[in-house]
Design a protein around this motif. Structure first.
Motif, short mmCIF file in Angstrom:
data_model
loop_
_atom_site.label_atom_id
_atom_site.label_comp_id
_atom_site.label_asym_id
_atom_site.label_seq_id
_atom_site.Cartn_x
_atom_site.Cartn_y
_atom_site.Cartn_z
N PRO A 1 0.82 -1.21 0.00
CA PRO A 1 0.00 0.00 0.00
C PRO A 1 0.86 1.27 0.00
O PRO A 1 1.91 1.32 0.65
N THR A 2 0.40 2.27 -0.74
CA THR A 2 1.05 3.58 -0.70
C THR A 2 0.60 4.30 0.57
O THR A 2 -0.60 4.34 0.86
N HIS A 3 1.55 4.81 1.32
CA HIS A 3 1.19 5.52 2.55
C HIS A 3 2.05 6.76 2.71
O HIS A 3 3.06 6.92 2.02
N ARG A 4 1.62 7.65 3.59
CA ARG A 4 2.33 8.90 3.82
C ARG A 4 2.09 9.32 5.26
O ARG A 4 1.22 8.75 5.94
N VAL A 5 2.84 10.34 5.70
CA VAL A 5 2.62 10.85 7.06
C VAL A 5 2.35 12.35 6.95
O VAL A 5 3.06 13.06 6.24
N VAL A 6 1.30 12.79 7.64
CA VAL A 6 1.05 14.23 7.75
C VAL A 6 1.43 14.67 9.16
O VAL A 6 1.44 13.87 10.09
N THR A 7 1.76 15.95 9.29
CA THR A 7 2.27 16.42 10.58
C THR A 7 1.18 17.08 11.41
O THR A 7 0.07 17.33 10.93
N SER A 8 1.54 17.38 12.64
CA SER A 8 0.61 18.04 13.55
C SER A 8 1.09 19.47 13.76
O SER A 8 2.29 19.74 13.70
N GLY A 9 0.15 20.37 14.03
CA GLY A 9 0.49 21.77 14.23
C GLY A 9 1.17 22.03 15.57
O GLY A 9 1.95 22.96 15.72
#
Ligand SMILES: O=C(O)CCC(=O)C(=O)O
Ligand SMILES: [Fe+2]
Length: 379
Positions: free
Chosen positions: A296-304
């Motif tokens: 699976p293609t996955h990514r990480v998004v950040t937190s403010g």
């Protein structure tokens, strides 16, 4: 030539308190993580899969095997319980990870991922991922990357003299057992004997640990913590941050044609329940299984406002092995979808592909074009 940004730690940029991330990290408009994310409801068919590894080890437990099959077919990743890794070890290692990344930069840089002579990037050690060009949009994370197995190939200079190293040494056999149990289960899903995939990986396969630190980002909407990718592994075992989510996966099933364009749908991987680990299918398994299992293609998004951490263990085949679709999974109706390639060549190609934001499978042209294949078979 070493790129000038190779030495720029994201943690230090973040500590500068800028109102927005520098342009090096800012995604082009069309790539930004926008409102394309759906959070799964508990009982719809998107519900996040969990597999109990203890139950999976019971050859008569067909129900658990069916759960694994369904997880592999839908998300390509799943939480695992019943894995036997002590919760205290999991907590300890995440605490030690936080402590390590909070050390002064000069301490961490004693284990830097840059050669002493030229400052050039090398995969192992502490720092940022490889920077090749000015055009490359950089990820909002720092990481410590270590060879864990074979044990004889560990490079002590990259292992910090902190509890991160002691605990990683203790965690490695536990995590390896998780990978083995999953690989046995995956073989059974296809109706093969348990050792089917383990035999192809070999007893001296590589294990690599990646500790990643995602500092809070003033504008999480503009950056990736980690760009979309598939893993350089047969399977990956992840110990995720206990409190902060951020991992997202692209669900193939959810891709829709909209006004002639493919609309991508990302789904949040929730913060796992206490004691759970995550398992992700990697590229090498996609090849070996002839796409019976897809990475699976996955990514990480950040937190403010919150930092986030993860410890990821990548399991790779012995480097001299030829990676190819298992013969048992190739026939007239399902021709080989990937070319044969040495495991080492594939693994090395990952770094080039990752810096470009491409899939290794595409970058190294490992996928067999349908047309090529028909020509090869004289169709
Ligand atoms: O930090 C995460 O949640 C995932 C990291 C990841 O995908 C990776 O290191 O390959
Ligand atoms: Fe990954």
């Amino acid at each position: 030539m070493v790129h000038q940004d190779q030495g720029q730690l994201v943690q230090e940029v973040a500590a500068g308190g800028l109102p927005a991330p520098p342009s090096r990290y800012v995604l082009r408009e069309e790539a930004r993580p926008k409102g394309d994310v759906i959070a799964p409801a508990p009982d719809d068919d998107l519900s996040f899969p969990t597999v109990d590894l203890q139950r999976l080890s019971d050859p008569d437990d067909v129900e658990e095997l069916a759960k694994l099959r369904s997880a592999l077919e839908s998300w390509g990743l799943f939480a695992v319980t019943g894995h036997g890794v002590p919760e205290s070890l999991m907590d300890g290692i995440l605490d030690a990870t936080r402590e390590f990344f909070h050390l002064p930069a000069e301490e961490k840089l004693k284990h830097a991922n840059r050669t002493e002579e030229t400052g050039e990037f090398q995969p192992e050690g502490y720092g940022v991922d490889r920077v090749d060009t000015d055009e490359q949009v950089l990820d909002w994370c720092d990481r410590l990357y270590l060879t864990v197995e074979p044990e004889s190939e560990r490079q002590p200079r990259f292992w910090p003299p902190s509890s991160v190293s002691t605990l990683l040494h203790a965690y490695a056999p536990c995590s390896a057992r998780v990978a083995r149990l999953v690989l046995r289960g995956m073989a059974r899903v296809l109706g093969f004997r348990e050792e089917f995939f383990l035999g192809r990986v070999g007893e001296n396969g590589g294990t690599y640990a990646r500790f990643t630190y995602y500092p809070p980002c003033p504008r999480p909407d503009l950056v990736y913590g980690l760009k979309p990718h598939t893993d350089n592994s047969v399977v990956t075992v992840l110990l995720l941050d206990r409190d902060v989510a951020g991992l997202q996966v692209l669900l193939k099933k959810e891709e829709e044609e909209e006004e002639g364009k493919k609309r991508q749908r990302w789904v949040d991987v929730p913060v796992l329940r206490r004691g759970e680990l995550l398992v992700v299918v990697g590229d090498e398994m996609e090849i070996m299984s002839n796409a019976a299992f897809r990475a699976p293609t996955h990514r990480v998004v950040t937190s403010g406002d919150r930092e986030r951490m993860s410890l990821v263990m990548f399991y790779q085949p012995e480097p001299h092995r030829e990676l190819k679709p298992a013969e048992e999974l190739v026939d007239e109706t399902r021709p080989a979808m990937y070319r044969e390639i040495k495991a080492k060549t594939f693994g090395d190609g990952f770094w080039d592909a990752f810096a470009l934001g491409e899939r290794t499978l595409d970058f190294l042209k490992v996928k067999i074009d349908k047309q090529d294949d028909e020509v090869a078979r004289g169709a």
